[in-house]
Design a protein around this motif. Structure first.
Motif, short mmCIF file in Angstrom:
data_model
loop_
_atom_site.label_atom_id
_atom_site.label_comp_id
_atom_site.label_asym_id
_atom_site.label_seq_id
_atom_site.Cartn_x
_atom_site.Cartn_y
_atom_site.Cartn_z
N MET A 9 0.77 -1.26 0.48
CA MET A 9 -0.40 -0.17 -0.07
C MET A 9 1.17 1.31 0.12
O MET A 9 0.62 2.24 -0.52
CB MET A 9 -0.83 -0.06 1.30
N ARG A 10 1.67 1.71 0.65
CA ARG A 10 2.25 1.67 1.11
C ARG A 10 3.65 2.90 -0.58
O ARG A 10 3.28 3.98 -1.00
CB ARG A 10 4.14 2.46 2.09
N VAL A 11 4.26 1.31 -1.65
CA VAL A 11 4.63 1.69 -2.20
C VAL A 11 3.50 2.22 -3.35
O VAL A 11 3.60 3.06 -4.24
CB VAL A 11 5.69 0.36 -2.35
N ALA A 12 2.78 1.68 -3.25
CA ALA A 12 1.19 1.98 -4.68
C ALA A 12 1.04 3.52 -3.59
O ALA A 12 0.87 4.25 -5.47
CB ALA A 12 -0.22 0.54 -3.83
N GLY A 13 1.31 3.73 -2.65
CA GLY A 13 0.99 5.10 -2.98
C GLY A 13 2.21 5.96 -3.65
O GLY A 13 1.60 6.99 -2.79
N GLY A 14 2.88 5.26 -3.91
CA GLY A 14 4.50 6.41 -4.20
C GLY A 14 5.94 6.49 -3.20
O GLY A 14 6.66 7.11 -3.65
N ALA A 15 5.45 5.54 -2.47
CA ALA A 15 6.44 5.63 -1.05
C ALA A 15 7.76 4.83 -1.64
O ALA A 15 7.58 3.15 -2.54
CB ALA A 15 5.95 5.32 -0.21
N VAL A 16 8.84 5.24 -1.67
CA VAL A 16 10.50 3.94 -1.78
C VAL A 16 10.51 3.32 -0.27
O VAL A 16 10.37 4.97 0.18
CB VAL A 16 11.44 4.75 -1.97
N ILE A 17 10.25 2.15 -0.04
CA ILE A 17 10.73 2.20 1.80
C ILE A 17 12.13 0.53 1.49
O ILE A 17 12.23 0.28 0.27
CB ILE A 17 9.23 1.21 1.45
N ARG A 18 11.89 0.83 2.67
CA ARG A 18 12.78 -0.17 2.68
C ARG A 18 12.85 -1.00 4.56
O ARG A 18 11.98 -0.86 5.10
CB ARG A 18 14.08 0.20 3.20
N PHE A 19 12.72 -2.03 3.00
CA PHE A 19 12.32 -3.33 5.09
C PHE A 19 13.38 -5.06 4.35
O PHE A 19 14.36 -4.79 3.75
CB PHE A 19 10.92 -3.78 5.10
N ARG A 20 12.97 -5.43 5.88
CA ARG A 20 13.93 -6.94 5.40
C ARG A 20 12.53 -8.20 5.78
O ARG A 20 12.56 -8.49 7.15
CB ARG A 20 14.61 -6.71 6.98
N PRO A 21 12.93 -8.34 4.74
CA PRO A 21 11.60 -9.30 4.26
C PRO A 21 11.70 -10.99 5.11
O PRO A 21 13.43 -10.97 5.38
CB PRO A 21 11.52 -9.56 2.76
N THR A 22 11.29 -11.67 5.59
CA THR A 22 11.99 -13.24 5.84
C THR A 22 11.02 -14.46 4.81
O THR A 22 10.66 -14.31 4.47
CB THR A 22 11.23 -13.44 7.43
N GLY A 23 12.18 -14.82 4.84
CA GLY A 23 11.82 -16.36 4.69
C GLY A 23 12.85 -17.16 3.44
O GLY A 23 13.54 -16.63 3.46
N SER A 24 12.89 -18.18 2.64
CA SER A 24 13.55 -18.48 1.95
C SER A 24 13.85 -18.57 0.34
O SER A 24 14.63 -19.44 -0.38
CB SER A 24 14.92 -19.95 2.58
N SER A 25 12.42 -18.78 0.38
CA SER A 25 11.65 -18.62 -1.28
C SER A 25 12.65 -17.82 -2.86
O SER A 25 12.76 -18.46 -3.53
CB SER A 25 10.06 -18.51 -1.83
#
Length: 134
Positions: A9-25
């Motif tokens: 939702m944040r990116v769809a609103g135009g934001a550039v974001i940084r985060f740390r996803p989890t998982g091994s896929s």
């Protein structure tokens, strides 16, 4: 709503974001808890192999574009282990991964969508103090 839904939702609103996803896929492209940067994308410019933040069948993924159907305006999303999540429309592709641990991803230039200009309540453009309406 999960964390990836909120990020979408944040990116769809135009934001550039940084985060740390989890998982091994997505190993080895993205390992669990690596810092990723995701920016709004122009879906018409996507290529197979791009990593995108997209919603497929009710779930939001940070996965690969594995096929493109430009005539139908949709992309196929898969993980990096061969599992296909499914097809989704361009409208549900929120952003493109531009960096992993601050290392730029290849082939992202020209794919980031410029933010929309601010719109006032009356539908006009920026009318900050000191600017004339015309």
């Amino acid at each position: 709503m999960g964390a990836l839904d909120a990020h979408g939702m944040r990116v769809a609103g135009g934001a550039v974001i940084r985060f740390r996803p989890t998982g091994s896929s997505m190993v080895p492209l993205i390992r669990s808890r690596q810092l990723v940067t995701v920016a709004p994308v122009d879906p018409a410019r996507l290529e197979v192999g791009d990593i995108v933040l997209a919603r497929v069948a009710g779930t939001t993924y940070l996965h690969l574009v594995s096929a493109i159907n430009p005539d139908a305006g949709r992309v196929q999303i898969s993980n990096n282990r061969g599992r296909v999540n499914g097809w989704t429309s361009y409208a549900r592709v929120f952003g493109i991964c531009t960096a992993v641990d601050d290392v730029p991803r290849p082939r992202t230039a020209g794919k980031v969508r410029a933010p929309a200009p601010p719109v006032t309540a009356d539908g006009g453009g920026d009318r900050s103090p000191g600017r004339s309406a015309g």
